[in-house]
Design a protein around this motif. Structure first.
Motif, PDB file in Angstrom:
ATOM      1  N   LEU A 148       3.320   1.349  10.745  1.00  0.00           N
ATOM      2  CA  LEU A 148       2.433   0.186  10.855  1.00  0.00           C
ATOM      3  C   LEU A 148       3.263  -0.980  11.370  1.00  0.00           C
ATOM      4  CD1 LEU A 148       0.391   0.468   7.507  1.00  0.00           C
ATOM      5  CD2 LEU A 148      -0.426   0.951   9.826  1.00  0.00           C
ATOM      6  N   TRP A 152       1.387  -6.683  10.873  1.00  0.00           N
ATOM      7  CA  TRP A 152       0.334  -6.295   9.929  1.00  0.00           C
ATOM      8  C   TRP A 152       0.855  -6.323   8.492  1.00  0.00           C
ATOM      9  CZ3 TRP A 152      -4.430  -5.852   8.477  1.00  0.00           C
ATOM     10  CH2 TRP A 152      -4.764  -4.995   7.420  1.00  0.00           C
ATOM     11  N   HIS A 159      -2.256 -12.051   2.679  1.00  0.00           N
ATOM     12  CA  HIS A 159      -3.615 -11.922   2.128  1.00  0.00           C
ATOM     13  C   HIS A 159      -3.582 -11.617   0.630  1.00  0.00           C
ATOM     14  CE1 HIS A 159      -4.957 -12.259   6.152  1.00  0.00           C
ATOM     15  NE2 HIS A 159      -4.723 -11.020   6.527  1.00  0.00           N
ATOM     16  N   ALA A 188       4.682  -0.499  -2.778  1.00  0.00           N
ATOM     17  CA  ALA A 188       4.044   0.804  -2.528  1.00  0.00           C
ATOM     18  C   ALA A 188       3.397   0.830  -1.142  1.00  0.00           C
ATOM     19  CB  ALA A 188       3.002   1.092  -3.607  1.00  0.00           C
ATOM     20  N   ALA A 189       2.734  -0.263  -0.784  1.00  0.00           N
ATOM     21  CA  ALA A 189       2.043  -0.310   0.510  1.00  0.00           C
ATOM     22  C   ALA A 189       3.033  -0.215   1.669  1.00  0.00           C
ATOM     23  CB  ALA A 189       1.231  -1.604   0.619  1.00  0.00           C
TER      24      ALA A 189
ATOM     25  N   GLY B 118     -16.370 -19.319  -4.777  1.00  0.00           N
ATOM     26  CA  GLY B 118     -16.639 -18.249  -5.740  1.00  0.00           C
ATOM     27  C   GLY B 118     -17.996 -17.590  -5.565  1.00  0.00           C
ATOM     28  N   GLN B 121     -18.000 -14.245  -3.532  1.00  0.00           N
ATOM     29  CA  GLN B 121     -17.518 -13.099  -4.306  1.00  0.00           C
ATOM     30  C   GLN B 121     -18.594 -12.647  -5.310  1.00  0.00           C
ATOM     31  OE1 GLN B 121     -13.575 -13.108  -4.210  1.00  0.00           O
ATOM     32  NE2 GLN B 121     -13.233 -11.198  -5.283  1.00  0.00           N
ATOM     33  N   TRP B 152      -7.634  -5.151 -10.422  1.00  0.00           N
ATOM     34  CA  TRP B 152      -6.646  -5.648  -9.458  1.00  0.00           C
ATOM     35  C   TRP B 152      -6.703  -4.834  -8.165  1.00  0.00           C
ATOM     36  CZ3 TRP B 152      -3.762  -9.203  -7.433  1.00  0.00           C
ATOM     37  CH2 TRP B 152      -2.714  -8.862  -6.584  1.00  0.00           C
ATOM     38  N   SER B 155      -9.588  -5.815  -6.169  1.00  0.00           N
ATOM     39  CA  SER B 155      -9.363  -7.140  -5.610  1.00  0.00           C
ATOM     40  C   SER B 155      -8.452  -7.052  -4.371  1.00  0.00           C
ATOM     41  CB  SER B 155      -8.736  -8.001  -6.709  1.00  0.00           C
ATOM     42  OG  SER B 155      -8.848  -9.354  -6.419  1.00  0.00           O
ATOM     43  N   VAL B 156      -7.423  -6.199  -4.440  1.00  0.00           N
ATOM     44  CA  VAL B 156      -6.506  -6.033  -3.311  1.00  0.00           C
ATOM     45  C   VAL B 156      -7.273  -5.545  -2.082  1.00  0.00           C
ATOM     46  CG1 VAL B 156      -4.595  -4.607  -2.420  1.00  0.00           C
ATOM     47  CG2 VAL B 156      -4.412  -5.673  -4.679  1.00  0.00           C
ATOM     48  N   HIS B 159      -9.212  -8.421  -0.632  1.00  0.00           N
ATOM     49  CA  HIS B 159      -8.378  -9.396   0.077  1.00  0.00           C
ATOM     50  C   HIS B 159      -7.897  -8.839   1.422  1.00  0.00           C
ATOM     51  CE1 HIS B 159      -8.664 -11.773  -3.423  1.00  0.00           C
ATOM     52  NE2 HIS B 159      -7.756 -11.162  -4.136  1.00  0.00           N
ATOM     53  N   VAL B 160      -7.516  -7.554   1.444  1.00  0.00           N
ATOM     54  CA  VAL B 160      -6.970  -6.980   2.684  1.00  0.00           C
ATOM     55  C   VAL B 160      -8.078  -6.826   3.735  1.00  0.00           C
ATOM     56  CG1 VAL B 160      -5.861  -4.945   3.701  1.00  0.00           C
ATOM     57  CG2 VAL B 160      -5.003  -5.887   1.549  1.00  0.00           C
ATOM     58  N   GLY B 163      -9.097 -10.370   4.808  1.00  0.00           N
ATOM     59  CA  GLY B 163      -7.972 -10.944   5.547  1.00  0.00           C
ATOM     60  C   GLY B 163      -7.883 -10.354   6.944  1.00  0.00           C
ATOM     61  N   ALA B 164      -8.085  -9.029   7.039  1.00  0.00           N
ATOM     62  CA  ALA B 164      -8.026  -8.367   8.345  1.00  0.00           C
ATOM     63  C   ALA B 164      -9.124  -8.904   9.271  1.00  0.00           C
ATOM     64  CB  ALA B 164      -8.158  -6.855   8.177  1.00  0.00           C
ATOM     65  N   ASP B 167      -7.849 -11.996  10.636  1.00  0.00           N
ATOM     66  CA  ASP B 167      -6.809 -11.692  11.628  1.00  0.00           C
ATOM     67  C   ASP B 167      -7.442 -11.310  12.970  1.00  0.00           C
ATOM     68  OD1 ASP B 167      -4.794 -12.143   9.781  1.00  0.00           O
ATOM     69  OD2 ASP B 167      -4.521 -10.030   9.282  1.00  0.00           O
ATOM     70  N   PHE B 181      -5.354   0.799   9.898  1.00  0.00           N
ATOM     71  CA  PHE B 181      -4.279   0.058   9.219  1.00  0.00           C
ATOM     72  C   PHE B 181      -4.654  -0.203   7.754  1.00  0.00           C
ATOM     73  CE2 PHE B 181      -2.203  -2.279  13.101  1.00  0.00           C
ATOM     74  CZ  PHE B 181      -1.983  -1.058  13.701  1.00  0.00           C
ATOM     75  N   ILE B 182      -5.878  -0.622   7.543  1.00  0.00           N
ATOM     76  CA  ILE B 182      -6.316  -0.944   6.172  1.00  0.00           C
ATOM     77  C   ILE B 182      -6.249   0.317   5.305  1.00  0.00           C
ATOM     78  CG2 ILE B 182      -8.254  -1.713   4.728  1.00  0.00           C
ATOM     79  CD1 ILE B 182      -9.241  -3.305   7.236  1.00  0.00           C
ATOM     80  N   THR B 185      -2.688   1.380   4.506  1.00  0.00           N
ATOM     81  CA  THR B 185      -2.066   0.419   3.586  1.00  0.00           C
ATOM     82  C   THR B 185      -2.596   0.609   2.172  1.00  0.00           C
ATOM     83  OG1 THR B 185      -1.897  -1.153   5.420  1.00  0.00           O
ATOM     84  CG2 THR B 185      -1.684  -2.056   3.188  1.00  0.00           C
ATOM     85  N   ALA B 189      -0.839   1.808  -1.252  1.00  0.00           N
ATOM     86  CA  ALA B 189      -0.768   0.852  -2.360  1.00  0.00           C
ATOM     87  C   ALA B 189      -1.347   1.445  -3.641  1.00  0.00           C
ATOM     88  CB  ALA B 189      -1.518  -0.429  -1.996  1.00  0.00           C
TER      89      ALA B 189
END
Lengths: 195, 195
Positions: A148, A152, A159, A188-189, B118, B121, B152, B155-156, B159-160, B163-164, B167, B181-182, B185, B189
């Motif tokens: 990757l 990125w 993010h 980890a990612a 908020g 979300q 968590w 949530s990650v 966000h990814v 965020g992408a 981008d 990519f997402i 990743t 993760a």
């Protein structure tokens, strides 16, 4: 007395006012992302006219406050030794970056609302470059995945850190867990698949 | 003719107007997150007074447009078979979610700017629950790491993905690469450390 000597004094007064206004802006916006120009002028002990003389809009003031916060952050991050194992260096960088982001969350939020889209990320060029350099080194040394692009991976860290700050602000994440969760997730990612 | 029969017609007209306004809102905001109420009224072929009769503010209209977009998304995501290997299911969910987020990026951006912090979300509760359920199953079956809470990990992903989308909008990421990519990743993760 001739006129010239008065100028340095006036300039010194102006510089002192700018410093007071910026201190007050960072302090007010850290407590409340919606702090108004009047709130900030009051906290700085200057009149609104004086404030507007230096910062013609709330947007200009918020940008200056974020720039100040980022400069303070640079003073911390610039002192980190990132030369060892890229994984350890990344963990140290995440821990320090998280403390800064957590401290300045409200200033960042104010900036995201007040500044044109993309401006906040532009102002982050220096910290982003530091992460990018570390990732490229880690990729070259085989510590981080190379399937990757570094851009990125840098973006993912941005993010996740900023998303975590919002999670903490909204009460969805305990601030005490954040740095550890972020580091575990990102390491980890970034790991080479199958490593 | 007595009065009552007129009411269903007026109601039908109103419903038709609401549908036209919402279609126009989603279309206009998809092209331009800054689309105004006047732009949307014009595209819907209704007057501003009619529009404001149904949606008292731009904020109400943007929220209704996002709710509509999310409902269309639910129709897609609700049809996915997520019962197999949690990793495969997650990849399928990421691919479909990305297409939806990419399609609605500007609507989301408009919502993030117009709605109270908020609220966006909150409106994502259903897709977030679907991810959360899948992650919990994957954790229970040993496919995903259990050393980090499911909230968590959910949530990650949020966000990814979002965020992408930013981008891509800013030209920092090629939209054609994003889903791959997402997924790479996030799967890394979420993997059990040392697996």
């Amino acid at each position: 007395m001739s006129h010239p000597p008065a100028r340095p004094t006036r300039r010194a007064d102006a510089e002192q006012n700018v410093a007071k206004i910026l201190d007050a802006a960072v302090a007010c916006l850290s407590r409340d992302a919606g702090a108004s120009v009047s709130d900030i002028a009051r906290a700085a002990g200057v009149g609104r006219v004086t404030l507007y003389g230096h910062f013609p809009s709330r947007e200009a003031l918020v940008e200056a406050a974020l720039t100040r916060a980022l400069a303070e952050g640079e003073a911390v991050l610039g002192n980190l030794d990132l030369t060892g194992d890229p994984r350890d260096a990344l963990e140290a960088l995440i821990t320090s970056s998280w403390l800064l982001v957590a401290q300045w969350t409200a200033v960042l939020e104010a900036a995201q609302e007040a500044l044109p889209s993309g401006r906040v990320q532009e102002l982050h060029a220096k910290p982003a470059q530091r992460v990018d350099d570390l990732i490229r080194r880690g990729q070259a040394e085989g510590a981080f995945r190379a399937d990757l692009p570094a851009e990125w991976l840098t973006s993912v860290l941005h993010h996740v850190i900023h998303g975590a700050a919002i999670d903490v602000a909204k009460g969805r994440l305990d601030g005490a867990d954040a740095a550890r969760f972020i580091a575990k997730t990102i390491l980890a990612a970034y790991a080479e698949p199958g490593s």
